[in-house]
Design a protein around this motif. Structure first.
Motif, PDB file in Angstrom:
ATOM      1  N   ARG A   1       0.794  -1.323   0.030  1.00  0.00           N
ATOM      2  CA  ARG A   1       0.058   0.115   0.092  1.00  0.00           C
ATOM      3  C   ARG A   1       0.974   1.129  -0.179  1.00  0.00           C
ATOM      4  N   ASP A   2       1.861   1.283   0.926  1.00  0.00           N
ATOM      5  CA  ASP A   2       2.773   2.478   0.972  1.00  0.00           C
ATOM      6  C   ASP A   2       4.164   1.847   1.655  1.00  0.00           C
ATOM      7  N   GLY A   3       4.917   2.855   1.749  1.00  0.00           N
ATOM      8  CA  GLY A   3       6.240   2.702   2.454  1.00  0.00           C
ATOM      9  C   GLY A   3       6.065   1.917   3.599  1.00  0.00           C
ATOM     10  N   ARG A   4       5.159   2.339   4.424  1.00  0.00           N
ATOM     11  CA  ARG A   4       5.116   1.643   5.853  1.00  0.00           C
ATOM     12  C   ARG A   4       4.764   0.176   5.620  1.00  0.00           C
ATOM     13  N   HIS A   5       3.682  -0.216   4.966  1.00  0.00           N
ATOM     14  CA  HIS A   5       3.242  -1.304   4.600  1.00  0.00           C
ATOM     15  C   HIS A   5       4.525  -2.351   4.003  1.00  0.00           C
TER      16      HIS A   5
ATOM     17  N   ALA B   1       7.603  -1.811   4.495  1.00  0.00           N
ATOM     18  CA  ALA B   1       8.744  -1.946   5.846  1.00  0.00           C
ATOM     19  C   ALA B   1       8.003  -2.980   6.690  1.00  0.00           C
ATOM     20  N   ARG B   2       6.860  -3.045   7.016  1.00  0.00           N
ATOM     21  CA  ARG B   2       6.287  -4.264   7.881  1.00  0.00           C
ATOM     22  C   ARG B   2       6.250  -5.510   7.142  1.00  0.00           C
TER      23      ARG B   2
ATOM     24  N   THR C   1      10.020  -6.475   7.389  1.00  0.00           N
ATOM     25  CA  THR C   1      10.269  -6.678   8.738  1.00  0.00           C
ATOM     26  C   THR C   1       9.615  -7.832   9.722  1.00  0.00           C
ATOM     27  N   GLU C   2       8.285  -8.131   9.052  1.00  0.00           N
ATOM     28  CA  GLU C   2       7.584  -9.172   9.754  1.00  0.00           C
ATOM     29  C   GLU C   2       7.419 -10.384   9.217  1.00  0.00           C
ATOM     30  N   ARG C   3       6.917 -10.296   7.696  1.00  0.00           N
ATOM     31  CA  ARG C   3       6.544 -11.607   6.954  1.00  0.00           C
ATOM     32  C   ARG C   3       7.836 -12.113   6.409  1.00  0.00           C
ATOM     33  N   ILE C   4       8.711 -11.392   5.795  1.00  0.00           N
ATOM     34  CA  ILE C   4       9.984 -11.915   5.202  1.00  0.00           C
ATOM     35  C   ILE C   4      10.850 -12.190   6.525  1.00  0.00           C
ATOM     36  N   ALA C   5      10.912 -11.411   7.345  1.00  0.00           N
ATOM     37  CA  ALA C   5      11.941 -11.577   8.569  1.00  0.00           C
ATOM     38  C   ALA C   5      11.404 -13.097   9.231  1.00  0.00           C
TER      39      ALA C   5
ATOM     40  N   LEU D   1      10.800 -15.636   7.627  1.00  0.00           N
ATOM     41  CA  LEU D   1      11.211 -17.005   6.936  1.00  0.00           C
ATOM     42  C   LEU D   1      12.789 -17.046   7.041  1.00  0.00           C
ATOM     43  N   ASP D   2      13.340 -17.590   8.220  1.00  0.00           N
ATOM     44  CA  ASP D   2      14.610 -17.697   8.631  1.00  0.00           C
ATOM     45  C   ASP D   2      15.680 -18.422   7.662  1.00  0.00           C
ATOM     46  N   ALA D   3      15.124 -18.881   6.854  1.00  0.00           N
ATOM     47  CA  ALA D   3      16.124 -19.384   5.654  1.00  0.00           C
ATOM     48  C   ALA D   3      16.664 -18.520   4.734  1.00  0.00           C
ATOM     49  N   ILE D   4      16.019 -17.420   4.821  1.00  0.00           N
ATOM     50  CA  ILE D   4      16.735 -16.167   4.014  1.00  0.00           C
ATOM     51  C   ILE D   4      17.544 -15.677   4.530  1.00  0.00           C
ATOM     52  N   ARG D   5      18.957 -15.944   3.881  1.00  0.00           N
ATOM     53  CA  ARG D   5      20.178 -15.513   4.633  1.00  0.00           C
ATOM     54  C   ARG D   5      20.628 -14.070   4.312  1.00  0.00           C
ATOM     55  N   ALA D   6      20.278 -13.640   3.078  1.00  0.00           N
ATOM     56  CA  ALA D   6      20.463 -12.138   2.739  1.00  0.00           C
ATOM     57  C   ALA D   6      19.549 -11.811   1.735  1.00  0.00           C
ATOM     58  N   MET D   7      19.331 -10.201   1.682  1.00  0.00           N
ATOM     59  CA  MET D   7      17.972 -10.029   0.722  1.00  0.00           C
ATOM     60  C   MET D   7      18.558  -8.308   0.144  1.00  0.00           C
ATOM     61  N   GLU D   8      18.203  -8.306  -1.076  1.00  0.00           N
ATOM     62  CA  GLU D   8      18.282  -6.726  -1.668  1.00  0.00           C
ATOM     63  C   GLU D   8      17.098  -6.517  -1.967  1.00  0.00           C
ATOM     64  N   THR D   9      16.742  -4.981  -1.598  1.00  0.00           N
ATOM     65  CA  THR D   9      15.559  -4.646  -2.081  1.00  0.00           C
ATOM     66  C   THR D   9      15.423  -3.445  -2.886  1.00  0.00           C
ATOM     67  N   ALA D  10      14.949  -3.488  -4.083  1.00  0.00           N
ATOM     68  CA  ALA D  10      15.010  -2.277  -4.951  1.00  0.00           C
ATOM     69  C   ALA D  10      13.669  -1.958  -5.394  1.00  0.00           C
ATOM     70  N   PRO D  11      13.308  -0.453  -5.047  1.00  0.00           N
ATOM     71  CA  PRO D  11      11.963  -0.071  -5.107  1.00  0.00           C
ATOM     72  C   PRO D  11      11.803   0.316  -6.790  1.00  0.00           C
ATOM     73  N   VAL D  12      10.656   0.039  -7.179  1.00  0.00           N
ATOM     74  CA  VAL D  12      10.306   0.310  -8.492  1.00  0.00           C
ATOM     75  C   VAL D  12       9.843   1.734  -8.727  1.00  0.00           C
ATOM     76  N   ILE D  13      10.471   2.588  -9.327  1.00  0.00           N
ATOM     77  CA  ILE D  13       9.938   4.074  -9.664  1.00  0.00           C
ATOM     78  C   ILE D  13       9.338   4.408 -10.851  1.00  0.00           C
ATOM     79  N   ARG D  14       9.540   3.485 -11.743  1.00  0.00           N
ATOM     80  CA  ARG D  14       8.660   3.797 -13.147  1.00  0.00           C
ATOM     81  C   ARG D  14       8.528   2.397 -13.802  1.00  0.00           C
ATOM     82  N   THR D  15       7.483   2.124 -14.636  1.00  0.00           N
ATOM     83  CA  THR D  15       7.488   0.893 -15.268  1.00  0.00           C
ATOM     84  C   THR D  15       7.219   1.362 -16.609  1.00  0.00           C
ATOM     85  N   VAL D  16       7.880   0.736 -17.594  1.00  0.00           N
ATOM     86  CA  VAL D  16       8.150   1.221 -19.065  1.00  0.00           C
ATOM     87  C   VAL D  16       7.243   0.181 -19.732  1.00  0.00           C
TER      88      VAL D  16
END
Length: 326
Positions: free
Chosen positions: A286-290, A292-293, A296-300, A302-317
């Motif tokens: 919904r927004d940045g706070r959603h 973040a939750r 930090t909650e649903r993905i966090a 899943l403890d088998a995830i050892r590392a994660m890179e997050t990239a926001p979409v700023i424009r769709t072509v």
């Protein structure tokens, strides 16, 4: 697409969900499911389509014919990102072209028919200029969720959804028995612009008769080679924070994590990949706070995830269909 002037009400949202189930459902059927007249459905769809909010597109599913699917990441200087993204979007073998991370990164998907085509795409056809600082390509190995099953548009009841449905994909039929014909390129090109084009319009684009077009569409859909997708910006449905996640997951838990994420309503894509990370996801919040939750909650959890890179979409072509209007 500029979605701000258009506010979707429950009829509009129901139409979006119905078209997600069957993008070529007749107007009469859509009206019966939504409890409105055929004319109302036609008027609503024309309004949303002319506003650039909603369209149905026909997409080629090369996986059914043994094609390989790739996700590609290019990092570049900020001044190069827009032109490079538009150049990638103009290619017929790409989809889901996005500008990410402050305009210094581009991601896109591509399909290749053979090893030779993969080599040509990855070694020769991708942009190579001094303004491209890095290129990486990840082979998609398996999907647990795809955009056409994203829960974001869901609104209809079980009874309403049961009244819809495209021709089922015949998994027992060998899709390799479907050979792409000379007119299929023109057919897919026309459907990438308008998946609800009439048989007469498609006949004019291909040089076939109306009856031939009708039979060909049915054959390709049943083989799973042709899918009709709703092309709508998540922001139009209230999801204004899109992101791509590249995750490194413990191999013994990779399938379990992919399956778990596929159940998250925020997720529209989960795919196992090759490369330094082994799981890719597309999320819509919904927004940045959603967002973040979610991280930090649903993905966090899943403890088998050892590392994660997050990239926001700023424009769709480009999404599944033809490039979007600039």
């Amino acid at each position: 697409m500029n979605t701000d002037p258009v506010i979707l009400d429950d009829i509009d949202r129901g139409l979006v969900h119905a078209l997600q189930i069957d993008g070529r459902a007749p107007l009469r059927t859509l009206g019966e499911v939504l409890g409105v007249s055929e004319n109302t459905v036609a008027r609503r769809y024309r309004r949303l389509r002319s506003a650039g909010v909603l369209r149905v597109v026909g997409a080629f599913n090369g996986a059914r014919l043994g094609y390989s699917a790739w996700t590609i990441r290019l990092r570049c200087t900020p001044d190069a990102a827009g032109p490079l993204a538009r150049a990638l979007a103009a290619r017929p073998d790409t989809s889901y072209v996005h500008l990410l991370s402050g305009g210094t990164e581009i991601s896109c998907s591509a399909q290749t028919r053979s090893g030779e085509e993969s080599d040509a795409l990855l070694l020769h056809r991708l942009p190579r200029t001094g303004r491209v600082t890095s290129v990486s390509a990840h082979l998609l190995l398996d999907h647990s969720a795809l955009p056409n099953s994203w829960a974001g548009p869901a609104l209809l009841s079980g009874e309403q959804t049961a009244a819809l449905g495209p021709p089922p994909v015949d998994d027992a039929e060998d899709p390799e028995g479907v050979t792409l014909e000379e007119g299929d390129r023109a057919l897919f090109d026309a459907l990438s612009r308008d998946g609800r084009a009439s048989y007469a319009e498609l006949a004019a684009a291909t040089g076939w008769s109306d009856s031939t077009v009708r039979r060909r569409l049915l054959t390709l859909r049943r083989a799973g080679v042709l899918a009709f997708l709703v092309d709508i910006p998540p922001a139009a449905l209230g999801f204004r924070a899109e992101a791509r996640l590249w995750m490194s997951v413990r191999p013994s838990r990779l399938a379990a994590v992919a399956s778990a994420m596929a159940e998250h309503p925020e997720v529209s894509l989960v795919a196992m990949t090759t490369g330094p990370t082994n799981l890719l996801a597309a999320v819509n919040c919904r927004d940045g706070r959603h967002l973040a939750r979610y991280l930090t909650e649903r993905i966090a959890s899943l403890d088998a995830i050892r590392a994660m890179e997050t990239a926001p979409v700023i424009r769709t072509v480009k999404r599944a269909g033809a490039p979007l209007p600039i």
